[in-house]
Design a protein around this motif. Structure first.
Motif, short mmCIF file in Angstrom:
data_model
loop_
_atom_site.label_atom_id
_atom_site.label_comp_id
_atom_site.label_asym_id
_atom_site.label_seq_id
_atom_site.Cartn_x
_atom_site.Cartn_y
_atom_site.Cartn_z
N ILE A 1 1.00 -1.40 0.11
CA ILE A 1 -0.02 0.21 0.03
C ILE A 1 0.96 1.36 -0.14
CG2 ILE A 1 -1.77 1.36 1.39
CD1 ILE A 1 -2.63 -1.47 2.31
N CYS A 2 1.84 1.40 0.91
CA CYS A 2 2.75 2.56 1.06
C CYS A 2 3.75 2.59 -0.15
CB CYS A 2 3.43 2.56 2.42
SG CYS A 2 2.26 2.82 3.74
N ASN A 3 3.87 1.61 -0.65
CA ASN A 3 4.76 1.82 -1.97
C ASN A 3 3.97 2.60 -3.15
OD1 ASN A 3 7.36 1.31 -3.15
ND2 ASN A 3 6.21 -0.03 -4.47
N ALA A 4 2.62 2.38 -2.88
CA ALA A 4 1.70 3.18 -3.81
C ALA A 4 2.22 3.05 -5.23
CB ALA A 4 1.54 4.51 -3.45
N SER A 5 2.27 1.95 -5.76
CA SER A 5 2.52 1.61 -7.17
C SER A 5 1.15 1.49 -7.97
CB SER A 5 3.28 0.40 -7.47
OG SER A 5 3.24 -0.05 -8.81
N PRO A 6 1.04 2.11 -9.01
CA PRO A 6 -0.30 2.18 -9.66
C PRO A 6 -0.63 0.54 -9.97
CG PRO A 6 0.98 3.70 -10.95
CD PRO A 6 1.97 3.01 -9.83
N ALA A 7 0.27 -0.17 -10.22
CA ALA A 7 0.20 -1.54 -10.41
C ALA A 7 0.35 -2.53 -9.18
CB ALA A 7 1.28 -2.14 -11.32
N GLY A 8 0.16 -2.03 -7.98
CA GLY A 8 0.48 -2.94 -6.70
C GLY A 8 -0.49 -3.80 -6.69
N ASP A 9 -0.31 -5.12 -6.79
CA ASP A 9 -1.63 -6.41 -6.99
C ASP A 9 -2.30 -6.15 -5.67
OD1 ASP A 9 -0.42 -6.97 -9.24
OD2 ASP A 9 0.58 -9.05 -8.45
N THR A 10 -2.15 -5.92 -4.75
CA THR A 10 -3.36 -6.00 -3.30
C THR A 10 -4.09 -4.58 -3.71
OG1 THR A 10 -1.93 -4.78 -1.72
CG2 THR A 10 -1.84 -7.18 -2.03
N LEU A 11 -3.70 -3.76 -4.27
CA LEU A 11 -4.51 -2.42 -4.23
C LEU A 11 -5.83 -2.53 -4.75
CD1 LEU A 11 -1.76 -0.04 -4.72
CD2 LEU A 11 -2.61 -0.88 -2.72
N SER A 12 -6.14 -2.98 -6.03
CA SER A 12 -7.51 -2.91 -6.58
C SER A 12 -8.34 -3.74 -5.85
CB SER A 12 -7.21 -3.44 -8.24
OG SER A 12 -6.79 -4.92 -8.20
N PRO A 13 -7.90 -4.99 -5.10
CA PRO A 13 -8.81 -5.54 -4.37
C PRO A 13 -9.26 -4.69 -3.11
CG PRO A 13 -7.13 -7.27 -4.83
CD PRO A 13 -6.92 -5.69 -5.47
N LEU A 14 -8.23 -4.15 -2.48
CA LEU A 14 -8.54 -3.10 -1.44
C LEU A 14 -9.57 -2.20 -1.59
CD1 LEU A 14 -4.90 -3.32 0.37
CD2 LEU A 14 -7.07 -4.72 1.26
N TYR A 15 -9.17 -1.65 -2.77
CA TYR A 15 -10.28 -0.31 -3.25
C TYR A 15 -11.47 -0.99 -3.49
CZ TYR A 15 -6.95 3.26 -4.43
OH TYR A 15 -5.54 4.25 -4.45
N ALA A 16 -11.93 -2.04 -4.22
CA ALA A 16 -13.02 -2.73 -4.48
C ALA A 16 -13.74 -3.04 -3.21
CB ALA A 16 -12.82 -3.77 -5.32
N PHE A 17 -13.04 -3.50 -2.24
CA PHE A 17 -13.63 -3.94 -0.90
C PHE A 17 -13.90 -2.65 0.18
CE2 PHE A 17 -11.91 -8.33 -1.44
CZ PHE A 17 -13.23 -9.12 -1.56
#
Lengths: 260, 161
Positions: free
Chosen positions: A107-123
């Motif tokens: 999360i803190c690395n904040a890469s647009p392609a970070g794999d856990t990010l899209s699920p976290l946003y969607a949840f």
């Protein structure tokens, strides 16, 4: 370089004068290796007990920021209710990387392609940020501004990730150029239940983009709405056109499966 | 090698291949540099230096890690196994013998990492399927592309049926 490894938050707050926060190291060490100079001091957060564990509390899921991607992959708590997040951890790096990399670091690395990010946003994940005086709770989309840019104040750390939803169907899709160790060309997560449909898309804009309130729209309308909002770029992993095309096709495929 | 402007030192105490090691080290030393340069354990190789290739794989507290992505100070208190600790005296481990029997080694550069990833996989999933083996060694690149024989060797132990 000074190295600190506090064993409690209390200890942590006593050492944070000049801080580079360090967790798994899988993003930071390669950056230092490529010629970036090491910071004066780093604080290793991995041993903080306040940042550990995955637990269900009432109707939400709490994940400590220092939980590794391998722990996410293996947690039975995620298997039925938070499938998209677990799926994102399965395709993440390699065993070696998953054993070190943390969800908080992703999360803190904040890469647009970070794999856990899209699920976290969607949840609709919320982040618990802690400093000496207390906490604040913010939505993940208010935490990440752009690539590598986060809303973390001096003296604060990301302590926990809270996911409010339960009992939802969800799916994660990632396109990489190979199966292991791939950075997403695109990725997305869909979370669906009776009343709500949320989609979050990664690697097609400076941050993950979230689309909610989609119930009642046709799949075509959803996809064209998303297509008009994204701003993909050409890079070594693919062209902008390719990203648009594969996103449209894969969204159509996954949406038709999840909406019955 | 990481470069630091300040030379700070810290004492670490680790168990490497069953032996206690206490050493004062520079804090910016990677675990890989510590093993190779301070302990002369050169089985772990540096290839990509960014976690892509797995040639520097070691086992740390029962988990495989890329030793190029771990600071040696992070290993304080940990138990490390390198390829040098896999065989006992002159006796190869079962997996090492399987690599010999199945002709799994070509240039050999990836093999220490492959063996360690394989050893830990066998420990964690003693009946791993071919798919699970492929997934388990997916962080280790064999540039000779000799994966089939490597997978056969691991499978000869987990799939002996």
């Amino acid at each position: 370089m000074q190295y600190y490894r506090p064993n409690s938050l209390e200890e942590y707050f006593n050492v944070i004068d000049s801080q580079t926060l360090y967790a798994g190291g899988t993003d930071l060490i390669p950056r230092y290796e490529r010629g970036e100079i090491l910071p004066q001091s780093i604080i290793d957060l991995k041993r903080l007990p306040e940042l550990q564990g995955i637990q269900e509390i009432q109707n939400s899921l709490e994940i400590g920021a220092a939980v590794t991607i391998e722990e996410i992959k293996n947690s039975e708590l995620l298997t039925s209710k938070y499938q998209a997040l677990q799926e994102s951890s399965i395709d993440f790096g390699s065993v070696q990387i998953r054993n070190r990399a943390t969800i908080g670091g992703n999360i803190c690395n904040a890469s647009p392609a970070g794999d856990t990010l899209s699920p976290l946003y969607a949840f609709d994940a919320k982040l618990l940020l802690t400093n000496k005086n207390g906490h604040r709770l913010i939505n993940i989309e208010d935490f990440i501004f752009g690539p590598g840019k986060i809303n973390l104040e001096e003296g604060e750390l990301l302590q926990k990730i809270l996911i409010p939803k339960t009992k939802t169907k969800s799916v994660f899709y990632k396109l990489g150029l190979r199966e292991a160790m791939a950075i997403s060309v695109i990725n997305f997560a869909i979370v669906h239940d009776k009343n709500e449909l949320t989609i979050a898309v990664g690697a097609v804009a400076p941050t993950v983009l979230k689309f909610s309130g989609l119930t009642g729209l046709t799949i075509e309308d959803i996809i064209s709405g998303i297509d008009q909002t994204i701003s993909p770029i050409d890079d070594i992993r693919g062209t902008a056109d390719y990203r648009r095309k594969v996103l449209r096709n894969m969204l159509a495929y996954e949406l038709s499966k999840i909406i019955d | 090698m990481l470069v630091s402007e300040n030379q700070d030192f810290q004492n670490i105490s680790v168990i490497v291949n069953g032996q206690n090691v206490d050493k004062k080290i520079r804090t910016h030393l990677r675990l890989l540099d510590f093993l190779r340069n301070e302990l002369n354990l050169t089985g772990a190789k540096e290839v990509c230096a960014e976690g892509e290739c797995g040639a520097c794989t070691v086992i740390m507290d029962g988990k495989i890690v890329n030793s190029c992505l771990v600071l040696a100070v992070e290993a304080d208190g940990a138990e490390i196994t390198t390829i040098e600790g896999v065989s006992k005296a002159d006796q190869l481990s079962k997996l090492q013998q399987a690599f010999v029997d199945y002709h799994s080694v070509q240039c050999g550069y990836c093999i220490p990492g492959m063996i360690l990833a394989g050893e830990q996989l066998i420990k964690d999933s003693p009946e791993a399927s071919i798919e699970e083996i492929k997934y388990g060694i997916s962080g280790n690149i064999c540039r000779c592309t000799g994966y089939t024989k490597i997978i056969d060797a691991v499978a000869s132990i987990t799939q002996k049926g």
